[in-house]
Design a protein around this motif. Structure first.
Motif, PDB file in Angstrom:
ATOM      1  N   PHE A  32      44.177  11.081 -44.633  1.00 23.05           N
ATOM      2  CA  PHE A  32      43.040  10.694 -44.246  1.00 23.05           C
ATOM      3  C   PHE A  32      42.229   9.337 -44.659  1.00 23.05           C
ATOM      4  O   PHE A  32      42.950   8.946 -45.782  1.00 23.05           O
ATOM      5  CB  PHE A  32      41.906  11.887 -44.434  1.00 23.05           C
ATOM      6  N   TYR A  33      41.289   8.961 -43.880  1.00 28.17           N
ATOM      7  CA  TYR A  33      40.726   7.526 -44.376  1.00 28.17           C
ATOM      8  C   TYR A  33      40.130   7.501 -45.899  1.00 28.17           C
ATOM      9  O   TYR A  33      40.456   6.707 -46.600  1.00 28.17           O
ATOM     10  CB  TYR A  33      39.755   7.127 -43.421  1.00 28.17           C
ATOM     11  N   HIS A  68      33.864  14.472 -40.219  1.00 29.80           N
ATOM     12  CA  HIS A  68      34.176  14.879 -38.635  1.00 29.80           C
ATOM     13  C   HIS A  68      35.551  14.879 -38.178  1.00 29.80           C
ATOM     14  O   HIS A  68      36.283  15.242 -37.253  1.00 29.80           O
ATOM     15  CB  HIS A  68      33.525  13.867 -37.790  1.00 29.80           C
ATOM     16  N   LEU A  95      38.504  17.300 -36.828  1.00 33.51           N
ATOM     17  CA  LEU A  95      38.912  17.760 -35.487  1.00 33.51           C
ATOM     18  C   LEU A  95      40.159  16.721 -35.067  1.00 33.51           C
ATOM     19  O   LEU A  95      40.855  16.581 -34.226  1.00 33.51           O
ATOM     20  CB  LEU A  95      38.030  17.435 -34.742  1.00 33.51           C
ATOM     21  N   ARG A  96      40.758  15.897 -36.221  1.00 36.36           N
ATOM     22  CA  ARG A  96      41.746  14.838 -35.852  1.00 36.36           C
ATOM     23  C   ARG A  96      43.005  15.418 -35.637  1.00 36.36           C
ATOM     24  O   ARG A  96      43.577  16.204 -36.390  1.00 36.36           O
ATOM     25  CB  ARG A  96      41.882  13.849 -37.140  1.00 36.36           C
ATOM     26  N   PHE A 132      40.525   5.417 -33.677  1.00 35.44           N
ATOM     27  CA  PHE A 132      39.404   5.707 -34.761  1.00 35.44           C
ATOM     28  C   PHE A 132      38.868   4.313 -35.239  1.00 35.44           C
ATOM     29  O   PHE A 132      37.749   4.572 -35.736  1.00 35.44           O
ATOM     30  CB  PHE A 132      39.988   6.944 -35.358  1.00 35.44           C
ATOM     31  N   LEU A 140      36.851   2.822 -32.864  1.00 34.18           N
ATOM     32  CA  LEU A 140      35.534   3.649 -32.913  1.00 34.18           C
ATOM     33  C   LEU A 140      34.731   3.159 -33.988  1.00 34.18           C
ATOM     34  O   LEU A 140      33.310   2.492 -33.748  1.00 34.18           O
ATOM     35  CB  LEU A 140      35.893   5.177 -32.849  1.00 34.18           C
ATOM     36  N   TRP A 141      34.969   3.268 -35.196  1.00 41.36           N
ATOM     37  CA  TRP A 141      34.221   2.802 -36.339  1.00 41.36           C
ATOM     38  C   TRP A 141      33.631   1.241 -36.527  1.00 41.36           C
ATOM     39  O   TRP A 141      32.469   0.984 -36.866  1.00 41.36           O
ATOM     40  CB  TRP A 141      34.815   3.355 -37.774  1.00 41.36           C
ATOM     41  N   VAL A 161      39.702  11.456 -26.261  1.00 44.21           N
ATOM     42  CA  VAL A 161      40.240  11.815 -27.334  1.00 44.21           C
ATOM     43  C   VAL A 161      40.853  13.005 -27.375  1.00 44.21           C
ATOM     44  O   VAL A 161      40.277  14.075 -26.620  1.00 44.21           O
ATOM     45  CB  VAL A 161      38.896  11.940 -28.365  1.00 44.21           C
ATOM     46  N   VAL A 185      30.082   7.498 -28.401  1.00 40.86           N
ATOM     47  CA  VAL A 185      29.493   7.664 -29.953  1.00 40.86           C
ATOM     48  C   VAL A 185      28.486   6.517 -29.508  1.00 40.86           C
ATOM     49  O   VAL A 185      28.779   5.393 -29.363  1.00 40.86           O
ATOM     50  CB  VAL A 185      30.761   7.283 -30.837  1.00 40.86           C
ATOM     51  N   TYR A 235      25.399   8.842 -36.614  1.00 44.47           N
ATOM     52  CA  TYR A 235      25.954   8.594 -35.255  1.00 44.47           C
ATOM     53  C   TYR A 235      25.743   9.697 -34.387  1.00 44.47           C
ATOM     54  O   TYR A 235      26.080  10.901 -35.040  1.00 44.47           O
ATOM     55  CB  TYR A 235      27.423   7.936 -35.257  1.00 44.47           C
ATOM     56  N   THR A 236      25.716   9.569 -32.978  1.00 43.53           N
ATOM     57  CA  THR A 236      25.767  11.051 -32.260  1.00 43.53           C
ATOM     58  C   THR A 236      26.948  10.910 -31.202  1.00 43.53           C
ATOM     59  O   THR A 236      27.085   9.582 -30.623  1.00 43.53           O
ATOM     60  CB  THR A 236      24.570  11.412 -31.700  1.00 43.53           C
ATOM     61  N   SER A 237      27.784  11.833 -30.994  1.00 41.81           N
ATOM     62  CA  SER A 237      28.622  11.727 -30.114  1.00 41.81           C
ATOM     63  C   SER A 237      28.613  12.939 -28.949  1.00 41.81           C
ATOM     64  O   SER A 237      28.092  13.861 -29.394  1.00 41.81           O
ATOM     65  CB  SER A 237      30.102  11.968 -30.626  1.00 41.81           C
ATOM     66  N   ARG A 292      30.251  14.384 -25.780  1.00 42.17           N
ATOM     67  CA  ARG A 292      31.455  14.522 -24.674  1.00 42.17           C
ATOM     68  C   ARG A 292      31.633  15.033 -23.354  1.00 42.17           C
ATOM     69  O   ARG A 292      30.889  16.161 -23.395  1.00 42.17           O
ATOM     70  CB  ARG A 292      32.731  15.236 -25.642  1.00 42.17           C
TER      71      ARG A 292
END
Ligand SMILES: Cc1cc2nc3c(=O)[nH]c(=O)nc-3n(C[C@H](O)[C@H](O)[C@H](O)COP(=O)(O)O)c2cc1C
Lengths: 164, 248
Positions: A20-21, A76, A79-80, A89, A92-93, A106, A122, A134-136, A138
């Motif tokens: 992960f990041y 978040h 969910l990856r 991603f 996205l960022w 996604v 997003v 941030y709000t996503s 879907r």
């Protein structure tokens, strides 16, 4: 920082070590079980500026398979899905952190190893001129777009693997 | 004189109810309040642009402009009354699900932009969009129903509350293909910033509307049996962010 550990699925599954990041590595499991996006609904969640979940609607909780308490306060990236390329991603960022809206398809991982596809938007939550989080939202994606993007992501993943 | 505008998308049977609610609002606030009921979104926009609208019962689409560009202040929102939409066909048509809607079919709609927007977002799942459908505008949701039954189009878009308000005779001749369940989007009551000193007093008047039997009846007649709840600035901003994700 770590994520809650997925239970080992009952269905036949594969095991992956995801990096992960934030720098940690964790084991996730995938199965071939797809959950359909619920008709007429939107799946909504919000995060703080670091990607920690601060809000989730009921559809989000149900689709993820995790309990609400497990989701709130988690990254978040819970969910990856291993089939998603990192570049998606990063895009996205890079986009939302400059205050711009991002759209994309996604593939998400469920707690039981299953998956579901979404078309995600997003938006940065800008309050008094500053990004507060941030709000996503879907929506149900079209099958043809999912087929197209699934193939593209496979190529992107292969390229990422051979580069590393 | 305070001007109170009601967005034009409410079912006609609520007309008297809004006037009764306004009568009670005047009594509770000791202010002279005049109800504006524009017949179309254009008329509504012209009134907003003229700067004379003091209180507005706005649809979520217009809330963005009112709050973010014009600085309108949040008052309240109806409890458990989200704005949802219905995609329907005539019972005599062969269509059974969204998948049966095909490119070039005709879609009846009204000027209500929220309904069209959400309808379009729901149709993306079956590869339909603004460009591959034919759009037929009607002047009200009753007219959408009538034209659908007459076979003037295959599909119709409705505000769910208007659809549910159709007579059972009409509903029996229609078939629901999809009803949205978004729950996070609703009409909101907003106040012009020049009245900021009145924000709490007006908010309380709406919150207390159902506290006596007569007020409760007015709310029920308006299809708002649970009355109103406080809308915070963040509630309004969150809903506007959500609408933003649906624009494209
Ligand atoms: C509001 C918001 C919603 C997000 N939604 C998802 C999502 O549904 N699925 C997902 O895998 N990542 C989502 N992400 C991206 C994750 O934060 C994370 O970047 C991604 O899962 C990849 O993990 P990594 O950054 O550790 O590589 C979202 C990010 C934000 C800001």
């Amino acid at each position: 920082m770590r994520l809650p550990q997925m239970p080992v699925p009952e269905l036949p599954h594969r095991q992956h070590e995801l990096q992960f990041y934030e720098g940690f590595t964790q084991t996730v499991y995938t199965t071939d079980e797809e959950k359909q996006f619920p008709d007429g609904r939107l799946i909504v969640s919000s995060t703080d500026t670091k990607g920690i979940i601060t809000h989730a609607n009921d559809a989000f909780v149900i689709m993820s398979g995790w309990e609400r308490e497990e989701l709130m306060g988690s990254l978040h990236s819970i969910l990856r899905h291993p089939d998603m390329p990192k570049a998606a991603f990063k895009d996205l960022w890079d986009t939302v952190s400059t205050g711009t809206k991002w759209h994309g398809y996604v593939k998400n991982l469920r707690k039981n190893g299953g998956f579901y596809w979404v078309y995600a938007t997003v938006v940065p939550n800008i309050r008094d001129g500053e990004i507060q989080g941030y709000t996503s939202v879907r929506r149900k994606p079209s099958r043809s777009k999912v087929a197209e993007l699934g193939a593209l992501y496979e190529q992107m993943l292969a390229a990422e693997r051979s580069a590393s | 004189m305070i001007q109170f505008l009601i967005a034009p998308d409410f079912p006609p049977q609520y007309f008297a109810g809004w006037h009764l609610l306004n009568t009670r609002l005047q009594r509770k606030t000791n202010a002279a309040i005049h109800l504006q009921t524009p017949a179309s979104p254009q008329e509504e926009q012209a009134l907003i642009a003229s700067g004379t609208v003091d209180i507005i019962y706005a649809n979520p689409f217009d809330a963005a402009q009112l709050v973010r560009d014009m600085g309108y202040l949040p008052l309240v929102r109806p409890v458990n009354k989200p704005d949802e939409m219905v995609i329907a066909t005539a019972a005599s048509q062969p269509l059974q699900t969204l998948e049966d809607i095909k490119p070039d079919m005709r879609v009846l709609h009204t000027e209500n932009r929220d309904v069209k927007l959400i309808g379009l977002r729901l149709l993306e799942a079956v590869d339909l969009n603004e460009g591959n459908l034919q759009w037929v505008e009607a002047d009200a949701f009753q007219a959408v129903a009538r034209h659908l039954i007459d076979g003037d189009a295959e599909v119709g878009f409705f505000l769910a509350s208007a659809y549910q308000g159709l007579s059972s005779l009409t509903l029996n001749q229609l078939r629901t293909l999809m009803e949205s369940k978004i729950t996070d989007i609703s009409h909101v009551l907003l106040l012009h910033p020049r009245h900021s000193a009145q924000q709490e007093k007006l908010r309380s008047a709406f919150l207390e509307m159902g506290n006596d039997a007569a007020g409760q009846m007015v709310l029920e007649d308006l299809g708002l049996p649970e009355g109103f709840e406080t809308l915070t600035q963040e509630d309004a901003e969150f809903m506007i962010d959500l609408m933003e994700t649906l624009l494209d």
